[in-house]
Write an enzyme that holds these catalytic residues in place. Structure first.
Site, PDB file in Angstrom:
ATOM      1  N   ARG A 124       0.819  -1.235   0.000  1.00 57.86           N
ATOM      2  CA  ARG A 124       0.000   0.000   0.000  1.00 57.86           C
ATOM      3  C   ARG A 124       0.837   1.262   0.000  1.00 57.86           C
ATOM      4  O   ARG A 124       0.407   2.305   0.500  1.00 57.86           O
ATOM      5  CB  ARG A 124      -0.981   0.016   1.164  1.00 57.86           C
ATOM      6  N   LYS A 153       1.790  11.447 -11.384  1.00 57.13           N
ATOM      7  CA  LYS A 153       0.937  10.531 -12.151  1.00 57.13           C
ATOM      8  C   LYS A 153       1.725   9.267 -12.454  1.00 57.13           C
ATOM      9  O   LYS A 153       2.809   9.321 -13.029  1.00 57.13           O
ATOM     10  CB  LYS A 153       0.508  11.182 -13.464  1.00 57.13           C
ATOM     11  N   GLU A 207       7.515  19.678 -24.713  1.00 55.91           N
ATOM     12  CA  GLU A 207       6.885  19.903 -23.395  1.00 55.91           C
ATOM     13  C   GLU A 207       7.513  21.105 -22.686  1.00 55.91           C
ATOM     14  O   GLU A 207       6.851  21.790 -21.916  1.00 55.91           O
ATOM     15  CB  GLU A 207       6.985  18.651 -22.524  1.00 55.91           C
ATOM     16  N   LYS A 223       5.654  23.302 -13.878  1.00 58.58           N
ATOM     17  CA  LYS A 223       4.731  22.196 -13.639  1.00 58.58           C
ATOM     18  C   LYS A 223       4.421  22.075 -12.155  1.00 58.58           C
ATOM     19  O   LYS A 223       3.272  21.835 -11.763  1.00 58.58           O
ATOM     20  CB  LYS A 223       5.283  20.875 -14.185  1.00 58.58           C
ATOM     21  N   GLU A 257      -5.843  16.797 -10.137  1.00 55.73           N
ATOM     22  CA  GLU A 257      -6.423  17.096 -11.441  1.00 55.73           C
ATOM     23  C   GLU A 257      -7.917  17.380 -11.382  1.00 55.73           C
ATOM     24  O   GLU A 257      -8.701  16.863 -12.164  1.00 55.73           O
ATOM     25  CB  GLU A 257      -6.151  15.932 -12.409  1.00 55.73           C
ATOM     26  N   ARG A 307      -5.013  21.908 -13.175  1.00 53.65           N
ATOM     27  CA  ARG A 307      -4.002  21.020 -13.727  1.00 53.65           C
ATOM     28  C   ARG A 307      -4.280  20.682 -15.191  1.00 53.65           C
ATOM     29  O   ARG A 307      -3.372  20.326 -15.946  1.00 53.65           O
ATOM     30  CB  ARG A 307      -3.949  19.737 -12.883  1.00 53.65           C
ATOM     31  N   ASN A 338      -2.563  20.056 -20.227  1.00 51.01           N
ATOM     32  CA  ASN A 338      -2.974  19.318 -21.419  1.00 51.01           C
ATOM     33  C   ASN A 338      -2.971  20.173 -22.676  1.00 51.01           C
ATOM     34  O   ASN A 338      -3.451  19.740 -23.721  1.00 51.01           O
ATOM     35  CB  ASN A 338      -4.365  18.708 -21.212  1.00 51.01           C
ATOM     36  N   HIS A 370      -2.548  18.631 -25.976  1.00 50.17           N
ATOM     37  CA  HIS A 370      -2.646  17.183 -25.778  1.00 50.17           C
ATOM     38  C   HIS A 370      -3.926  16.569 -26.327  1.00 50.17           C
ATOM     39  O   HIS A 370      -3.944  15.378 -26.626  1.00 50.17           O
ATOM     40  CB  HIS A 370      -2.495  16.828 -24.288  1.00 50.17           C
ATOM     41  N   HIS A 380      -3.050  13.690 -28.552  1.00 48.52           N
ATOM     42  CA  HIS A 380      -3.432  12.303 -28.278  1.00 48.52           C
ATOM     43  C   HIS A 380      -4.208  11.703 -29.447  1.00 48.52           C
ATOM     44  O   HIS A 380      -4.045  10.526 -29.785  1.00 48.52           O
ATOM     45  CB  HIS A 380      -4.304  12.224 -27.012  1.00 48.52           C
ATOM     46  N   HIS A 425       5.098  10.967 -28.738  1.00 47.44           N
ATOM     47  CA  HIS A 425       4.218  11.826 -27.947  1.00 47.44           C
ATOM     48  C   HIS A 425       4.529  13.324 -28.112  1.00 47.44           C
ATOM     49  O   HIS A 425       3.647  14.139 -28.407  1.00 47.44           O
ATOM     50  CB  HIS A 425       4.293  11.425 -26.471  1.00 47.44           C
TER      51      HIS A 425
END
Lengths: 374, 374
Positions: free
Chosen positions: A127, A149, A191, A232, A242, A246, A250, A253, A257, A272
């Site tokens: 955990r 993330k 980025e 960031k 998020e 946040r 994106n 993105h 994507h 990417h």
């Protein structure tokens, strides 16, 4: 100050989950000292891929051993397919085989795939174990090493299974980027540019003048990475899970994507960062079409990205994009959708991005028809 | 107040992760109203097992449907083997098949296995969906529904993979316990007794006088469950991620887990609550041997647990315990070990438990030799 001391330190402020990102050349060779300062008396599992292992694993292992940190090495195949349930289970099992406890550490040594996979394993074994990132790509240093993330892919889509889980320490060795293929360095740079475009117009202007020095290494590279991490970290500190701001990260993105999906995630066609580069130009062009920003801004963004050797239009994607509706289909599948409404990051100009909710699908479709055809 | 309104509400205070536990008869039949109050406009996946599904799935599904909540039902085999990577992957996949989003909910309808499995799935799908617990066993109502521990087992041991993840709402339907086998009800009751023994001597005294009424249902059962949830919530609020005080909840569990392992986790031999019952008596006896508490306390604890039909000594376990050292081996494998030192929850008397670190292994061994033999 020795050569291996970090040239810059960026503090990510998240209450009792705060941590430092050390940025500078030679940090991997001094990993043991830095890790044992933050996490004294631990043992560790180093998770890496077979490419990165060749360049850096022995350096890191030896440095940790010199600091008295016993390690288990877990090497997975390089590439996106390792972000799978099967590889996750294997990594988890190897960590447990090594009898590591909750107070021990999982170290991610590699790019974004390794960071996401190892971070997720660290989040769920017992955990939650201690987690340390040693990102070895520009993309991982400026993006995935900040924000917590972690995760793997599902047959249903990318990054659909994971956790928000913060590292205790990040070592971004800027000299490790010298072994990176030029294309991968450029993709990571997209980025970096993004942070200027979101809300740092002065940083974008500085990048316009300093790309060659950043590419070739030296203090400009360190500054660009540190400023990106700071940018960031600012956003993440405001919105760790998020729920709001946040989403600004994106920028580029949603289109990006969709392009990656259209290219079937084949890195030979599009990686990417390249999708993000095209996506950021499209976001600026779409914002101009919506009369939110001047077309000059879109041209300025495209010019700098092109100068850095990145794709900035759909020319290379024509064979993969059937029509506007197929691209719209990919956009709808993107997970940044709140109960069916189309969310976009739009802009009022360079460094003035904002979250637009309920963007009419008809507007997006009209824009795509102009770009791709009916 | 209608019959289905909760007779008691226990608030678990965890800052922005705070939530309510509603406790009373008939809550499952009114699940739709309660869920839609806390989480308006959602869709949901109901995760349950094939036993519980027969008793309660249609009731819950219909109630949610009446409240406009569309559901997907995910039924897994009853029993501990469902706490596996394979079943987790299946549940995750089914949640994604149903195209549920981050704002939708995963509902755990069942006992501890379902709560742990479904809660872990909720924690990791899209990096965290809403989670609602509908515990249908006494053990789940007083233990696993408070505290946010979720997870699965690994070949290396139980609960070695998981997350701390809080529900948004818990519905503890006390009438659902009427369908529970008597042995399972008694086993859950061991955890109720535990809260008295940790730090609530008055509650323990009340339990001594009210066991028959708790067993037979009615307001005493509701009070016992509510008081247990309150007791656990107090500890968890002080120590959400098990860094300190939360270890008190392991009273009786170090010996208990060792006994479960000795019984090869075969529920025909010993279920968790039975192991905890024996373990609590042993913890009191061991404390008396260490001159920390009076032997009278151990006798008082054993008398009440025996009165409730629970095992209180090693008589039934003799064939599974070879010798003191084999039991010590199982104790060492228990995960509540900090860098090799033996941690125990000991007591100075009924309701006066405390965390003892660095308990000498020789003392534990001596105690076990007296109990089991060399």
């Amino acid at each position: 100050m020795t050569a291996s001391d970090a040239a810059e330190t960026v503090r990510v402020e998240l209450g009792d989950r705060s941590y430092d990102i050390l940025i500078g050349p030679g940090l991997l060779g001094d990993a043991g000292r830095h890790v044992s300062t933050v996490l004294p008396g631990i043992r560790a599992a180093i998770v890496t891929d077979d490419n990165v292992a060749q360049h850096h694993l022995e350096t890191v292992r030896q440095s940790l051993a010199d600091a008295g940190i016993e390690t288990a090495e877990i090497v997975v195949p390089a590439g996106e397919p390792s972000k799978s349930f099967a590889t996750l289970q294997e990594v988890v099992s190897r960590i447990l085989d090594a009898r590591l406890e909750r107070g021990d550490a999982v170290i991610a040594l590699g790019g974004g795939v390794i960071g996401d996979l190892a971070g997720f394993a660290a989040a769920i074994v017992r955990r939650g174990m201690n987690f340390v990132q040693m990102p070895t790509t520009l993309l991982a240093q400026v993006d995935s090493s900040v924000g917590g993330k972690t995760g793997i892919n599902a047959p249903h889509g990318k990054n659909l299974v994971g956790a928000f889980y913060q590292p205790r320490l990040v070592l971004a060795d800027t000299a490790a980027l010298d072994t990176l293929p030029a294309r991968e360095f450029r993709a990571g740079y997209a980025e970096v540019v993004k942070y200027g475009l979101i809300d740092r117009p002065d940083f974008f202007a500085w990048l316009e003048g300093n790309w060659p020095a950043i590419r070739d290494g030296g203090p400009e590279r360190i500054r660009a990475i540190a400023e990106s991490c700071r940018a960031k970290a600012d956003v993440v500190a405001r919105d760790e899970r998020e729920a709001g701001d946040r989403a600004l990260l994106n920028l580029g993105h949603t289109f990006g994507h969709a392009l990656e999906a259209a290219a079937k995630y084949d890195p030979a066609i599009l990686v990417h960062g390249e999708g993000v580069a095209i996506g950021m130009v499209l976001a600026h062009e779409f914002s101009a079409r919506m009369n939110l920003a001047s077309p000059d801004d879109a041209r300025r963004v495209a010019a700098h990205l092109e100068n850095a050797g990145l794709p900035t239009n759909l020319d290379g994607m024509k064979t993969h994009l059937r029509d506007a509706d197929s691209m719209l289909g990919f956009i709808r599948q993107d997970k940044k959708v709140t109960r069916g409404a189309l969310n976009f990051i739009l802009t009022r100009g360079v460094g003035r991005s904002f979250i637009a909710k309920d963007v009419p699908e008809s507007e997006v479709r009209g824009f795509l028809v102009d770009k791709i055809g009916q």
